[in-house]
Design a protein around this motif. Structure first.
Motif, PDB file in Angstrom:
ATOM      1  N   GLY A  57       0.799  -1.223   0.000  1.00  8.88           N
ATOM      2  CA  GLY A  57       0.000   0.000   0.000  1.00  8.88           C
ATOM      3  C   GLY A  57       0.834   1.277   0.000  1.00  8.88           C
ATOM      4  O   GLY A  57       0.533   2.240   0.713  1.00  8.88           O
ATOM      5  N   LYS A  58       1.825   1.301  -0.844  1.00 10.33           N
ATOM      6  CA  LYS A  58       2.681   2.485  -0.914  1.00 10.33           C
ATOM      7  C   LYS A  58       1.983   3.666  -1.582  1.00 10.33           C
ATOM      8  O   LYS A  58       2.280   4.818  -1.284  1.00 10.33           O
ATOM      9  CB  LYS A  58       3.981   2.155  -1.679  1.00 10.33           C
ATOM     10  CG  LYS A  58       4.865   1.152  -0.954  1.00 10.33           C
ATOM     11  CD  LYS A  58       6.163   0.899  -1.682  1.00 10.33           C
ATOM     12  CE  LYS A  58       5.990   0.152  -2.988  1.00 10.33           C
ATOM     13  NZ  LYS A  58       5.492  -1.216  -2.828  1.00 10.33           N
ATOM     14  N   THR A  59       1.051   3.357  -2.491  1.00  7.70           N
ATOM     15  CA  THR A  59       0.420   4.434  -3.245  1.00  7.70           C
ATOM     16  C   THR A  59      -0.343   5.394  -2.333  1.00  7.70           C
ATOM     17  O   THR A  59      -0.345   6.605  -2.554  1.00  7.70           O
ATOM     18  CB  THR A  59      -0.540   3.847  -4.308  1.00  7.70           C
ATOM     19  OG1 THR A  59       0.068   2.686  -4.869  1.00  7.70           O
ATOM     20  CG2 THR A  59      -0.791   4.836  -5.413  1.00  7.70           C
ATOM     21  N   VAL A  60      -0.971   4.836  -1.318  1.00  2.00           N
ATOM     22  CA  VAL A  60      -1.711   5.680  -0.381  1.00  2.00           C
ATOM     23  C   VAL A  60      -0.759   6.641   0.333  1.00  2.00           C
ATOM     24  O   VAL A  60      -1.070   7.818   0.539  1.00  2.00           O
ATOM     25  CB  VAL A  60      -2.457   4.800   0.655  1.00  2.00           C
ATOM     26  CG1 VAL A  60      -3.047   5.657   1.754  1.00  2.00           C
ATOM     27  CG2 VAL A  60      -3.544   3.981  -0.036  1.00  2.00           C
TER      28      VAL A  60
ATOM     29  N   GLN B 279      -1.983   3.700 -14.219  1.00  2.00           N
ATOM     30  CA  GLN B 279      -2.722   3.221 -13.061  1.00  2.00           C
ATOM     31  C   GLN B 279      -2.694   4.237 -11.919  1.00  2.00           C
ATOM     32  O   GLN B 279      -3.712   4.485 -11.282  1.00  2.00           O
ATOM     33  CB  GLN B 279      -2.129   1.898 -12.604  1.00  2.00           C
ATOM     34  CG  GLN B 279      -2.798   1.377 -11.362  1.00  2.00           C
ATOM     35  CD  GLN B 279      -2.303  -0.003 -11.039  1.00  2.00           C
ATOM     36  OE1 GLN B 279      -2.545  -0.946 -11.778  1.00  2.00           O
ATOM     37  NE2 GLN B 279      -1.578  -0.129  -9.948  1.00  2.00           N
ATOM     38  N   HIS B 280      -1.525   4.831 -11.725  1.00  2.00           N
ATOM     39  CA  HIS B 280      -1.456   5.877 -10.706  1.00  2.00           C
ATOM     40  C   HIS B 280      -2.379   7.037 -11.058  1.00  2.00           C
ATOM     41  O   HIS B 280      -3.026   7.617 -10.199  1.00  2.00           O
ATOM     42  CB  HIS B 280      -0.027   6.407 -10.563  1.00  2.00           C
ATOM     43  CG  HIS B 280       0.861   5.516  -9.746  1.00  2.00           C
ATOM     44  ND1 HIS B 280       0.423   4.783  -8.675  1.00  2.00           N
ATOM     45  CD2 HIS B 280       2.183   5.258  -9.837  1.00  2.00           C
ATOM     46  CE1 HIS B 280       1.426   4.105  -8.155  1.00  2.00           C
ATOM     47  NE2 HIS B 280       2.509   4.378  -8.843  1.00  2.00           N
ATOM     48  N   TYR B 281      -2.382   7.348 -12.328  1.00  2.00           N
ATOM     49  CA  TYR B 281      -3.237   8.449 -12.775  1.00  2.00           C
ATOM     50  C   TYR B 281      -4.691   8.175 -12.430  1.00  2.00           C
ATOM     51  O   TYR B 281      -5.405   9.030 -11.905  1.00  2.00           O
ATOM     52  CB  TYR B 281      -3.055   8.672 -14.277  1.00  2.00           C
ATOM     53  CG  TYR B 281      -3.938   9.752 -14.838  1.00  2.00           C
ATOM     54  CD1 TYR B 281      -3.860  11.064 -14.353  1.00  2.00           C
ATOM     55  CD2 TYR B 281      -4.870   9.476 -15.834  1.00  2.00           C
ATOM     56  CE1 TYR B 281      -4.676  12.058 -14.852  1.00  2.00           C
ATOM     57  CE2 TYR B 281      -5.687  10.462 -16.343  1.00  2.00           C
ATOM     58  CZ  TYR B 281      -5.593  11.757 -15.844  1.00  2.00           C
ATOM     59  OH  TYR B 281      -6.404  12.745 -16.335  1.00  2.00           O
TER      60      TYR B 281
ATOM     61  N   ILE C  42       8.930   9.362  -6.534  1.00  2.00           N
ATOM     62  CA  ILE C  42       9.411   8.434  -7.551  1.00  2.00           C
ATOM     63  C   ILE C  42       9.000   7.034  -7.128  1.00  2.00           C
ATOM     64  O   ILE C  42       9.380   6.575  -6.048  1.00  2.00           O
ATOM     65  CB  ILE C  42      10.944   8.491  -7.682  1.00  2.00           C
ATOM     66  CG1 ILE C  42      11.402   9.921  -7.932  1.00  2.00           C
ATOM     67  CG2 ILE C  42      11.414   7.588  -8.809  1.00  2.00           C
ATOM     68  CD1 ILE C  42      12.909  10.069  -7.897  1.00  2.00           C
ATOM     69  N   ASP C  43       8.223   6.377  -7.960  1.00  2.00           N
ATOM     70  CA  ASP C  43       7.759   5.044  -7.608  1.00  2.00           C
ATOM     71  C   ASP C  43       8.678   3.995  -8.224  1.00  2.00           C
ATOM     72  O   ASP C  43       9.214   4.194  -9.300  1.00  2.00           O
ATOM     73  CB  ASP C  43       6.325   4.848  -8.110  1.00  2.00           C
ATOM     74  CG  ASP C  43       5.662   3.654  -7.429  1.00  2.00           C
ATOM     75  OD1 ASP C  43       6.186   3.202  -6.394  1.00  2.00           O
ATOM     76  OD2 ASP C  43       4.633   3.190  -7.935  1.00  2.00           O
ATOM     77  N   GLU C  44       8.823   2.891  -7.532  1.00  2.00           N
ATOM     78  CA  GLU C  44       9.636   1.777  -8.005  1.00  2.00           C
ATOM     79  C   GLU C  44      11.056   2.224  -8.310  1.00  2.00           C
ATOM     80  O   GLU C  44      11.579   2.086  -9.390  1.00  2.00           O
ATOM     81  CB  GLU C  44       8.996   1.130  -9.254  1.00  2.00           C
ATOM     82  CG  GLU C  44       7.535   0.780  -9.092  1.00  2.00           C
ATOM     83  CD  GLU C  44       7.271  -0.196  -7.952  1.00  2.00           C
ATOM     84  OE1 GLU C  44       8.231  -0.736  -7.376  1.00  2.00           O
ATOM     85  OE2 GLU C  44       6.097  -0.387  -7.623  1.00  2.00           O
ATOM     86  N   GLN C  45      11.666   2.720  -7.289  1.00  2.00           N
ATOM     87  CA  GLN C  45      12.983   3.328  -7.366  1.00  2.00           C
ATOM     88  C   GLN C  45      14.050   2.449  -8.002  1.00  2.00           C
ATOM     89  O   GLN C  45      14.978   2.944  -8.603  1.00  2.00           O
ATOM     90  CB  GLN C  45      13.404   3.736  -5.959  1.00  2.00           C
ATOM     91  CG  GLN C  45      14.891   3.722  -5.650  1.00  2.00           C
ATOM     92  CD  GLN C  45      15.629   4.832  -6.334  1.00  2.00           C
ATOM     93  OE1 GLN C  45      15.003   5.713  -6.895  1.00  2.00           O
ATOM     94  NE2 GLN C  45      16.934   4.764  -6.292  1.00  2.00           N
TER      95      GLN C  45
ATOM     96  N   VAL D   6       4.938  -4.410 -12.925  1.00  2.00           N
ATOM     97  CA  VAL D   6       4.937  -3.641 -11.680  1.00  2.00           C
ATOM     98  C   VAL D   6       3.587  -3.013 -11.375  1.00  2.00           C
ATOM     99  O   VAL D   6       2.993  -2.373 -12.223  1.00  2.00           O
ATOM    100  CB  VAL D   6       5.976  -2.505 -11.753  1.00  2.00           C
ATOM    101  CG1 VAL D   6       6.324  -2.050 -10.366  1.00  2.00           C
ATOM    102  CG2 VAL D   6       7.208  -2.949 -12.489  1.00  2.00           C
ATOM    103  N   GLY D   7       3.115  -3.226 -10.184  1.00  2.00           N
ATOM    104  CA  GLY D   7       2.067  -2.366  -9.651  1.00  2.00           C
ATOM    105  C   GLY D   7       0.633  -2.543 -10.104  1.00  2.00           C
ATOM    106  O   GLY D   7      -0.262  -1.995  -9.485  1.00  2.00           O
ATOM    107  N   VAL D   8       0.377  -3.295 -11.169  1.00  2.00           N
ATOM    108  CA  VAL D   8      -1.001  -3.393 -11.639  1.00  2.00           C
ATOM    109  C   VAL D   8      -1.863  -4.079 -10.578  1.00  2.00           C
ATOM    110  O   VAL D   8      -1.461  -5.067  -9.990  1.00  2.00           O
ATOM    111  CB  VAL D   8      -1.075  -4.179 -12.968  1.00  2.00           C
ATOM    112  CG1 VAL D   8      -2.509  -4.375 -13.400  1.00  2.00           C
ATOM    113  CG2 VAL D   8      -0.285  -3.445 -14.033  1.00  2.00           C
TER     114      VAL D   8
HETATM  115 MG    MG Z   1       3.063   0.369  -6.294  1.00  2.00          MG
END
Ligand code: MG
Ligand code: ADP
Length: 701
Positions: free
Chosen positions: A309-312, A340-342, A404-407, A562-564
Motif C-alpha cells: 500500500g505504498k500508493t496511499v 494506473q497511478h493516474y 518516484i515510484d519503483e525506485q 509492476v504495480g497493476v
Molecule cells: Mg506500487
C-alpha cells in the motif's frame, strides 16, 4: 595533494607499446589511465613458477612441462572439414604427452621436430588415447639452455577483443614499476588506520594482487578475501560512503518548502478510503509528513513489499504539498504503472476538488500542450507520469514534492537530475522514493546512504501468501485446465508470456499467439491481450476491461510487471519462468494475492534447468516475503544486478563486492569519521580516485 603525476592523470598511451588503436580497445575495458590499469585486477592466476614432471601432472590443471619431442607429424582431423594438425609427442622421463597444434607456419613446423627440447604451458586434458595439450604456449629451448621459470604467479585479466593477456601483463608490469618508483597513487589512509586494521599499503596491495608470490593462497585470492584485495575494497567502499555522505550534506544545505498545513485534505482523503490504513502505513505517513514540515529537503526512501500500500502513502504526501499551496509530481517507470497511478489519483483527488494532470512520452500534440499548460499555470495540483515529466520543456508553477515510484529502476544520477529539475535558486523540492524491491538493510544503507529510510513492514490484513508451484511446459494441458477451473469459479487469471529472445517484437508475437490459442481452447472465457507494442489507449482499454471483470483471462507480456492492481485476479501463469530473475518473478507474482481469496502462481519452465534456475524456482516456491527473496537474490546474483547498478551507474564497484565485503561496512563508517575529523583534505581525493571527477558524486559545491 593533487598534482599532474598521479596515476589517474597519466593516460595509458604514456605506456610503452600503447598506440591510439590499442588505447581505443582498452577503453572497452574502461582502461584509460594508468590508475585504471592498476585497478584492473586479475580474474585468476596461473602457476608458471614450477616445471611439473609429466608423470605427476593431472588433467584439468594448467601447468608448465618440459620435454623432448620424440616424434612430430602432420595429420588431418577426421571430423568435419578435414583440418591440418601438427602433433608432437613429447616425454620427460616421467611420462609422455601429446601436443596438438592447429595453427602453425613453416618456420614453427621446422623447429618442432624430433629431438627438440620444448617448454610448454596449457591445460592438460585427456585426449582420445593420451594426455594432451591443445595449442600450448611454448618455447623451443636450445641444447643445454636453462631458462628461468616465472617467479610470480601469472595473472589472467578480464579482457576484450583485440586485447591479449600478454598486452595486459606488459602494461601492468609498466604501471607497477611506475608505482614502485614514483608516488603516483598516494596513500590516503592514515598510518594509524593502516596499523589498526592491519592493512598493507596501497602499493604493496596492488603489487601482491597483480603479481602474487608462488606460495600465495590461491583460493583466498580467487575469492577476493586476501588482505591486499580487502584493502582495495575497503578504500573503494570508503570512497562510496564519503561521496554519498557529501551528497547528503550538500543537499541538507539547501532549503526546501516548509509545508505547514492543518492536514484537512489528508483527513478527508483517508476517510474516503474503503479501508483503514495499516499501522505501518500510518507510521510511515507520520514520518513523511514530519519531514515535509522541515525547511530542509526530505530525501526519503520508503520500502514496502509488493501490495503493502505504498500508493496511499504517496497520495498523502502529495496532499500535504497541495494543501500548502504547492504542486506535487509522481513519476512511475512504465506507461502502464503511470496510467494506473493516474487513475487512482484522479479517483482519490477529484472528489477533493483537485485537478490531476497526466504526462507520458506518448502524449503528443494538443493534449500534450494542454497538460503542459496545466502544470505551468499551477492549475493541476498533482502531475502523474513517466520520466517525460522531467524533460526540459516541462515547467511547474510551484513544484514542492517529487515522488518516484519503483525506485530500483532509477539510479543516483537520475534521482539527482530530478532534484535539479524542480529546484529554483532558493529552494529544492522534497523527494519521496518508493521501492517494492526490498533490499537488505546494510545494503540499503550503503547504496542509498544519501537517503533516509523507512519500511512499510506490514501487508493489509487478510492477504494470504500466494501458493506457488513449478510445472514443466510438457504439462501445459494441466495448466490450461487450472485456468479453466479458476475462470469457471469467477476468478480472473493472468497469463504472462516472457520470451527467450530479447526482442520485444517476438515477445509480443508470442503473447498474440498464446492469446489466440487460449481463445480457441477456452471458448467460455473472454481472453484479453496487452503487450508493449500496443497503443497506450488500447492497452488502457484492455486493462480497464480486466479491472472491471469483463475479461477473465489476460494474456500479457511483462509490461504488467509492476504495480497493476486487480484484487479479483487469483491465478497467474508465468511462462519461461526459468529465464526470469527473482525480483521480476516476485513482482509478477505480486499481481495476485491482492484480495482476500487464496491465490496461486504457476511457474512454467522448460527443461533442462540450470542450477541457478533450479535454485530460483525453489526460492519462489518456498518464500513469499519480498525481503527474504531479495536476500536470496543477492546471494544468487550479486548486488550489481539486484540494484540495477549495471545500467544506472549507482554504486559501480570496481573491486569491492557489497555482499562479500559487507563485514567492512561498520569499520568504513568509523574510518570515514576519522577522515572527516582529522584529515578533511583527504576526503575529496579518495572520492575522486574511485568515482572520478563528476560533481554528481558530491565533489563540487
Ligand atoms: Mg506500487
Ligand atoms: P504497492 O505497495 O505494491 O504499490 P498498492 O499501493 O498498489 O501497493 O496497494 C495494493 C492494494 O492494496 C491496492 O488495491 C490498495 O488500494 C490496497 N490497500 C492499500 N492500503 C490498504 C489497507 N490499509 N487496507 C486494505 N487495502 C489496502
Amino acid at each position: 595533494m593533487e598534482n599532474s603525476d598521479t596515476a589517474d592523470s597519466i593516460p595509458v598511451s604514456a605506456l610503452k607499446g600503447i598506440g591510439p588503436r590499442i588505447a581505443e580497445r582498452l577503453k572497452k575495458l574502461n582502461i584509460e589511465t594508468v590508475q585504471d590499469v592498476l585497478f584492473h585486477l586479475p580474474l585468476r592466476y596461473e602457476d608458471r613458477t614450477r616445471i611439473i614432471p609429466i608423470g605427476t601432472a593431472r588433467p584439468g590443471h594448467s601447468v608448465v612441462v618440459e620435454g623432448v619431442i620424440n616424434h612430430a607429424e602432420i595429420t588431418f582431423s577426421r571430423r568435419g572439414k578435414s583440418r591440418r594438425m601438427l602433433l608432437c609427442h613429447i616425454s620427460d622421463g616421467t611420462g609422455s604427452l601429446l601436443l596438438r597444434f592447429f595453427y602453425f607456419n613453416k618456420q614453427q613446423q621446422s623447429r618442432l621436430v624430433a629431438g627438440a627440447r620444448i617448454r610448454c604451458f596449457a591445460e592438460l586434458r585427456y585426449g582420445a588415447s593420451a594426455l594432451e595439450m591443445i595449442h600450448p604456449e611454448y618455447t623451443v629451448l636450445s641444447e643445454h639452455e636453462s631458462v628461468a621459470v616465472e617467479d610470480k604467479l601469472t595473472p589472467v585479466y578480464p579482457t576484450t577483443e583485440g586485447v591479449h593477456q600478454t598486452l595486459l601483463r606488459k602494461i601492468t608490469d609498466q604501471a607497477l614499476s611506475l608505482l614502485q618508483q614514483k608516488n603516483i597513487l598516494p596513500e590516503y589512509l592514515p598510518d594509524q588506520i593502516l596499523k589498526k586494521y592491519n592493512m598493507p599499503s596501497l602499493v604493496d596491495a596492488l603489487g601482491y594482487v597483480h603479481r602474487p608470490p608462488p606460495d600465495a593462497d590461491l583460493s583466498e585470492l580467487l575469492e577476493g578475501r586476501h588482505r591486499s584485495q580487502q584493502k582495495l575494497a575497503f578504500e573503494e567502499l570508503l570512497a562510496q560512503h564519503l561521496s554519498l555522505q557529501s551528497l547528503r550534506q550538500k543537499m541538507r544545505k539547501h532549503n526546501s518548502y516548509q509545508l505547514a498545513s492543518a492536514n484537512h485534505l489528508i483527513y478527508q482523503f483517508i476517510k474516503s478510503l474503503p479501508f483503514d490504513l495499516t499501522a505501518a502505513q500510518q507510521k510511515v505517513n507520520q514520518t513523511v509528513l514530519d519531514d515535509l514540515e522541515q525547511a530542509s529537503p526530505m530525501m526519503r526512501l520508503v520500502q514496502g513489499d509488493v501490495g503493502s500500500g505504498k500508493t496511499v502513502v504517496a497520495a498523502t504526501a502529495c496532499l500535504k504539498a497541495v494543501e500548502a499551496g504547492y504542486q506535487a509530481a509522481i513519476m512511475a517507470p512504465t506507461e502502464i504503472l503511470a496510467e494506473q497511478h493516474y487513475q487512482n489519483f484522479s479517483h482519490w483527488l477529484q472528489p477533493l476538488g483537485l485537478k490531476v494532470a497526466w504526462l507520458s512520452g506518448k502524449l503528443k500534440g494538443k493534449p500534450r500542450q494542454a497538460m503542459l499548460e496545466l502544470l505551468k499555470t499551477g492549475e493541476a495540483a498533482v502531475a502523474v507520469g513517466t520520466h517525460a515529466l522531467f524533460q526540459d520543456e516541462v515547467t511547474f508553477a510551484k513544484l514542492a514534492l517529487i515522488v518516484i515510484d519503483e525506485q530500483h529502476r532509477f539510479g543516483v544520477h537520475q534521482r539527482l537530475a530530478l532534484r535539479e529539475k524542480g529546484a529554483s535558486s532558493a529552494q529544492v523540492p522534497h523527494q519521496l522514493i518508493m521501492t517494492a524491491t526490498p533490499i537488505p538493510r546494510s545494503l540499503a544503507m550503503t547504496a542509498y546512504a544519501d537517503l533516509d529510510y523507512s519500511v512499510i513492514d506490514e501487508l493489509p490484513p487478510g492477504r494470504t501468501p500466494v501458493a506457488t508451484v513449478a510445472i514443466p511446459e510438457s504439462r501445459r494441458d494441466e495448466v490450461i485446465q487450472r485456468v479453466e477451473k479458476a475462470g469457471a469459479s469467477g476468478r480472473q487469471i493472468y497469463w504472462v508470456c516472457t520470451l527467450i529472445e530479447e526482442s520485444d517484437a517476438l515477445q509480443c508475437q508470442a503473447a498474440e499467439d498464446t492469446a489466440a490459442l487460449l481463445t480457441e481452447i477456452l471458448p467460455n472465457m473472454s481472453v484479453g491481450l496487452v503487450h508493449g507494442r500496443m497503443k497506450a489507449t488500447e492497452k488502457e482499454q484492455v486493462m480497464q476491461a480486466f479491472k472491471r471483470g469483463e475479461i477473465n483471462l489476460l494474456v500479457a507480456t511483462t509490461v504488467i510487471e509492476v504495480g497493476v492492481d486487480v484484487p479479483n485476479a487469483t491465478l497467474i501463469i508465468i511462462e519461461n519462468a526459468e529465464r526470469l530473475g527473482l525480483a521480476q518473478l516476485h513482482q509478477l507474482r505480486g499481481r495476485v494475492g491482492r484480495g482476500i481469496q487464496a491465490s496461486h502462481c504457476v511457474l512454467m519452465y522448460r527443461t533442462p534447468l540450470s542450477e541457478l534456475a533450479k535454485s530460483r524456482l525453489a526460492v519462489m516456491r518456498e518464500t513469499s516475503s519480498g525481503f527474504d527473496i531479495a536476500k536470496k537474490d543477492l546471494e544468487l546474483r550479486g548486488p550489481g544486478e539486484v540494484l540495477g547498478t549495471r545500467q544506472t551507474g549507482l554504486m559501480q564497484l570496481r573491486i569491492a563486492d557489497i555482499v562479500r565485503d559487507e563485514h567492512l561496512l561498520d569499520d568504513i563508517k568509523q574510518v570515514a569519521e576519522v577522515l572527516y575529523t582529522h584529515f578533511p583534505d583527504r576526503v575529496r581525493p579518495v572520492i575522486r580516485r574511485w568515482l572520478g571527477q563528476s560533481e554528481q558524486y558530491g565533489l563540487i559545491g
